[in-house]
Design a protein around this motif. Sequence first.
Motif, PDB file in Angstrom:
ATOM      1  N   LYS A   1     -33.704 -22.488  -6.457  1.00 44.84           N
ATOM      2  CA  LYS A   1     -32.394 -21.820  -6.466  1.00 44.84           C
ATOM      3  C   LYS A   1     -31.305 -22.778  -6.016  1.00 44.84           C
ATOM      4  CE  LYS A   1     -29.566 -18.212  -6.644  1.00 44.84           C
ATOM      5  NZ  LYS A   1     -28.262 -18.732  -6.283  1.00 44.84           N
ATOM      6  N   ASN A   2     -31.569 -23.561  -4.985  1.00 50.40           N
ATOM      7  CA  ASN A   2     -30.602 -24.533  -4.489  1.00 50.40           C
ATOM      8  C   ASN A   2     -30.261 -25.567  -5.567  1.00 50.40           C
ATOM      9  OD1 ASN A   2     -29.072 -25.698  -2.191  1.00 50.40           O
ATOM     10  ND2 ASN A   2     -30.540 -27.376  -2.383  1.00 50.40           N
ATOM     11  N   ALA A   3     -31.277 -26.065  -6.274  1.00 51.56           N
ATOM     12  CA  ALA A   3     -31.044 -27.061  -7.329  1.00 51.56           C
ATOM     13  C   ALA A   3     -30.204 -26.470  -8.454  1.00 51.56           C
ATOM     14  CB  ALA A   3     -32.379 -27.577  -7.866  1.00 51.56           C
ATOM     15  N   LEU A   4     -30.447 -25.221  -8.789  1.00 51.56           N
ATOM     16  CA  LEU A   4     -29.647 -24.558  -9.823  1.00 51.56           C
ATOM     17  C   LEU A   4     -28.192 -24.431  -9.386  1.00 51.56           C
ATOM     18  CD1 LEU A   4     -32.205 -21.805 -10.806  1.00 51.56           C
ATOM     19  CD2 LEU A   4     -31.390 -23.634 -12.304  1.00 51.56           C
ATOM     20  N   ASP A   5     -27.981 -24.127  -8.118  1.00 46.91           N
ATOM     21  CA  ASP A   5     -26.633 -23.894  -7.601  1.00 46.91           C
ATOM     22  C   ASP A   5     -25.803 -25.165  -7.452  1.00 46.91           C
ATOM     23  OD1 ASP A   5     -27.166 -21.196  -7.436  1.00 46.91           O
ATOM     24  OD2 ASP A   5     -27.603 -21.221  -5.287  1.00 46.91           O
ATOM     25  N   PHE A   6     -26.433 -26.327  -7.421  1.00 49.08           N
ATOM     26  CA  PHE A   6     -25.703 -27.572  -7.174  1.00 49.08           C
ATOM     27  C   PHE A   6     -24.719 -27.920  -8.277  1.00 49.08           C
ATOM     28  CE2 PHE A   6     -27.811 -29.202  -3.411  1.00 49.08           C
ATOM     29  CZ  PHE A   6     -26.889 -30.124  -2.937  1.00 49.08           C
ATOM     30  N   VAL A   7     -25.059 -27.613  -9.528  1.00 46.57           N
ATOM     31  CA  VAL A   7     -24.184 -27.956 -10.654  1.00 46.57           C
ATOM     32  C   VAL A   7     -23.997 -26.711 -11.519  1.00 46.57           C
ATOM     33  CG1 VAL A   7     -24.812 -30.400 -10.637  1.00 46.57           C
ATOM     34  CG2 VAL A   7     -26.113 -28.816 -12.064  1.00 46.57           C
ATOM     35  N   TYR A   8     -23.012 -26.759 -12.394  1.00 42.40           N
ATOM     36  CA  TYR A   8     -22.739 -25.586 -13.222  1.00 42.40           C
ATOM     37  C   TYR A   8     -22.615 -25.943 -14.714  1.00 42.40           C
ATOM     38  CZ  TYR A   8     -20.469 -21.528 -15.222  1.00 42.40           C
ATOM     39  OH  TYR A   8     -20.174 -20.463 -16.024  1.00 42.40           O
ATOM     40  N   GLY A   9     -21.599 -26.678 -15.061  1.00 41.17           N
ATOM     41  CA  GLY A   9     -21.345 -26.984 -16.471  1.00 41.17           C
ATOM     42  C   GLY A   9     -22.492 -27.716 -17.133  1.00 41.17           C
ATOM     43  N   GLU A  10     -23.249 -28.449 -16.354  1.00 42.84           N
ATOM     44  CA  GLU A  10     -24.369 -29.215 -16.895  1.00 42.84           C
ATOM     45  C   GLU A  10     -25.469 -28.316 -17.457  1.00 42.84           C
ATOM     46  OE1 GLU A  10     -22.407 -31.627 -13.624  1.00 42.84           O
ATOM     47  OE2 GLU A  10     -22.851 -29.531 -14.048  1.00 42.84           O
ATOM     48  N   TRP A  11     -25.524 -27.059 -16.998  1.00 44.93           N
ATOM     49  CA  TRP A  11     -26.513 -26.099 -17.493  1.00 44.93           C
ATOM     50  C   TRP A  11     -26.028 -25.362 -18.741  1.00 44.93           C
ATOM     51  CZ3 TRP A  11     -30.955 -26.849 -15.219  1.00 44.93           C
ATOM     52  CH2 TRP A  11     -31.039 -27.133 -13.855  1.00 44.93           C
ATOM     53  N   ASN A  12     -24.731 -25.276 -18.923  1.00 47.36           N
ATOM     54  CA  ASN A  12     -24.148 -24.396 -19.940  1.00 47.36           C
ATOM     55  C   ASN A  12     -24.630 -24.708 -21.351  1.00 47.36           C
ATOM     56  OD1 ASN A  12     -20.747 -24.076 -18.540  1.00 47.36           O
ATOM     57  ND2 ASN A  12     -22.719 -23.445 -17.732  1.00 47.36           N
ATOM     58  N   ASN A  13     -24.848 -23.631 -22.127  1.00 53.88           N
ATOM     59  CA  ASN A  13     -25.166 -23.711 -23.546  1.00 53.88           C
ATOM     60  C   ASN A  13     -26.445 -24.484 -23.846  1.00 53.88           C
ATOM     61  OD1 ASN A  13     -22.811 -22.237 -24.243  1.00 53.88           O
ATOM     62  ND2 ASN A  13     -21.619 -24.099 -23.911  1.00 53.88           N
TER      63      ASN A  13
ATOM     64  N   ARG B   1     -34.376 -15.620 -14.726  1.00 51.42           N
ATOM     65  CA  ARG B   1     -33.588 -15.261 -15.907  1.00 51.42           C
ATOM     66  C   ARG B   1     -32.175 -14.795 -15.518  1.00 51.42           C
ATOM     67  NH1 ARG B   1     -36.476 -14.754 -20.657  1.00 51.42           N
ATOM     68  NH2 ARG B   1     -38.743 -14.636 -20.445  1.00 51.42           N
ATOM     69  N   LEU B   2     -32.073 -14.016 -14.451  1.00 53.92           N
ATOM     70  CA  LEU B   2     -30.764 -13.526 -14.001  1.00 53.92           C
ATOM     71  C   LEU B   2     -29.866 -14.677 -13.554  1.00 53.92           C
ATOM     72  CD1 LEU B   2     -31.870 -10.383 -11.964  1.00 53.92           C
ATOM     73  CD2 LEU B   2     -30.739 -10.421 -14.193  1.00 53.92           C
ATOM     74  N   VAL B   3     -30.431 -15.609 -12.807  1.00 58.58           N
ATOM     75  CA  VAL B   3     -29.648 -16.756 -12.330  1.00 58.58           C
ATOM     76  C   VAL B   3     -29.178 -17.600 -13.520  1.00 58.58           C
ATOM     77  CG1 VAL B   3     -29.726 -18.879 -10.960  1.00 58.58           C
ATOM     78  CG2 VAL B   3     -30.851 -16.800 -10.109  1.00 58.58           C
ATOM     79  N   LEU B   4     -30.076 -17.849 -14.449  1.00 52.41           N
ATOM     80  CA  LEU B   4     -29.726 -18.691 -15.597  1.00 52.41           C
ATOM     81  C   LEU B   4     -28.690 -18.037 -16.498  1.00 52.41           C
ATOM     82  CD1 LEU B   4     -33.219 -20.199 -16.423  1.00 52.41           C
ATOM     83  CD2 LEU B   4     -31.273 -21.336 -15.345  1.00 52.41           C
ATOM     84  N   ALA B   5     -28.700 -16.717 -16.588  1.00 52.68           N
ATOM     85  CA  ALA B   5     -27.669 -16.035 -17.383  1.00 52.68           C
ATOM     86  C   ALA B   5     -26.284 -16.354 -16.834  1.00 52.68           C
ATOM     87  CB  ALA B   5     -27.914 -14.524 -17.378  1.00 52.68           C
ATOM     88  N   GLU B   6     -26.152 -16.395 -15.520  1.00 52.98           N
ATOM     89  CA  GLU B   6     -24.860 -16.718 -14.902  1.00 52.98           C
ATOM     90  C   GLU B   6     -24.462 -18.167 -15.155  1.00 52.98           C
ATOM     91  OE1 GLU B   6     -21.369 -15.796 -12.974  1.00 52.98           O
ATOM     92  OE2 GLU B   6     -22.944 -14.463 -13.688  1.00 52.98           O
ATOM     93  N   LEU B   7     -25.456 -19.025 -15.375  1.00 52.73           N
ATOM     94  CA  LEU B   7     -25.196 -20.440 -15.651  1.00 52.73           C
ATOM     95  C   LEU B   7     -25.036 -20.714 -17.152  1.00 52.73           C
ATOM     96  CD1 LEU B   7     -27.730 -21.996 -13.114  1.00 52.73           C
ATOM     97  CD2 LEU B   7     -25.233 -21.916 -12.902  1.00 52.73           C
ATOM     98  N   LYS B   8     -24.977 -19.646 -17.949  1.00 59.94           N
ATOM     99  CA  LYS B   8     -24.807 -19.742 -19.403  1.00 59.94           C
ATOM    100  C   LYS B   8     -25.965 -20.467 -20.074  1.00 59.94           C
ATOM    101  CE  LYS B   8     -19.764 -19.620 -19.338  1.00 59.94           C
ATOM    102  NZ  LYS B   8     -18.551 -20.286 -19.840  1.00 59.94           N
ATOM    103  N   VAL B   9     -27.169 -20.156 -19.615  1.00 59.61           N
ATOM    104  CA  VAL B   9     -28.385 -20.685 -20.228  1.00 59.61           C
ATOM    105  C   VAL B   9     -29.033 -19.562 -21.023  1.00 59.61           C
ATOM    106  CG1 VAL B   9     -30.668 -21.678 -19.798  1.00 59.61           C
ATOM    107  CG2 VAL B   9     -28.730 -22.352 -18.356  1.00 59.61           C
ATOM    108  N   ALA B  10     -29.352 -19.837 -22.285  1.00 59.29           N
ATOM    109  CA  ALA B  10     -30.036 -18.865 -23.136  1.00 59.29           C
ATOM    110  C   ALA B  10     -31.531 -18.955 -22.872  1.00 59.29           C
ATOM    111  CB  ALA B  10     -29.739 -19.149 -24.600  1.00 59.29           C
ATOM    112  N   THR B  11     -32.134 -17.836 -22.497  1.00 57.85           N
ATOM    113  CA  THR B  11     -33.558 -17.847 -22.177  1.00 57.85           C
ATOM    114  C   THR B  11     -34.363 -17.237 -23.319  1.00 57.85           C
ATOM    115  OG1 THR B  11     -33.439 -15.721 -21.018  1.00 57.85           O
ATOM    116  CG2 THR B  11     -33.077 -17.714 -19.714  1.00 57.85           C
ATOM    117  N   VAL B  12     -35.497 -17.856 -23.610  1.00 58.46           N
ATOM    118  CA  VAL B  12     -36.348 -17.342 -24.676  1.00 58.46           C
ATOM    119  C   VAL B  12     -37.191 -16.187 -24.136  1.00 58.46           C
ATOM    120  CG1 VAL B  12     -36.362 -19.580 -25.833  1.00 58.46           C
ATOM    121  CG2 VAL B  12     -38.258 -18.973 -24.310  1.00 58.46           C
ATOM    122  N   ARG B  13     -37.558 -15.279 -25.019  1.00 61.53           N
ATOM    123  CA  ARG B  13     -38.290 -14.080 -24.614  1.00 61.53           C
ATOM    124  C   ARG B  13     -39.707 -14.408 -24.149  1.00 61.53           C
ATOM    125  NH1 ARG B  13     -41.948 -10.668 -26.680  1.00 61.53           N
ATOM    126  NH2 ARG B  13     -41.819  -8.468 -26.125  1.00 61.53           N
TER     127      ARG B  13
END
Length: 196
Positions: free
Chosen positions: A96-108, A129-141
């Motif tokens: 979670k901490n690693a995800l929170d460190f950056v933002y735009g780098e995850w997008n799209n 999945r919830l965290v990644l949705a906020e970071l604009k990451v599309a998750t596969v089913r």
Amino acid sequence: MTTRIGIILGSTRPGRRGRMVADWVAETGAGHLPEVDFAVVDLADFDLPNLDEPQPPASGRYSKDHTVAWSETVRSFDGFVFVTPEYNRSIPGVLKNALDFVYGEWNNKAAGFVGYGLHGGTRAVEHLRLVLAELKVATVRSQVALSLLGDFTIDDPVLAGRFTPGAHQTRALATVLAETVEWSRVLQPLRDGVRA
């Protein structure tokens, strides 16, 4: 252009089982999709402290060398496969901490999941999945759910043991990898700033 998929190893705990799983993901990816560049990204190699940047990550203004190094790593990939254990019905704090460190780098970008734990890491993946949705990451089913009771041989509860996934898990992983790569490619125009 070669599609690059980062396999993010979401645990840094000594004796973790995740390294065996991440290596399996990389080997399976290389065997099924040789035209794709799969690389293991071990959070233990980055030694990120608790988020210590004075500016919000969405600003993209980083003052710490460790943040810049992490930003460059995340930016270099088109998509990700997250390998995560389940800790108390969620993901490890280090992930979670690693995800929170950056933002735009995850997008799209796209992400697939390989969870492991007593219940296959399914609840950790749901939170992720919830965290990644906020970071604009599309998750596969599709996802892989590895059971500590069925996919690992554990002689000592403190040690990692041996990783012994069934053939059905390899098939499930092939689906996750194919979907992650496909979505990563489809999202390329958004990463390039081209809108329809």
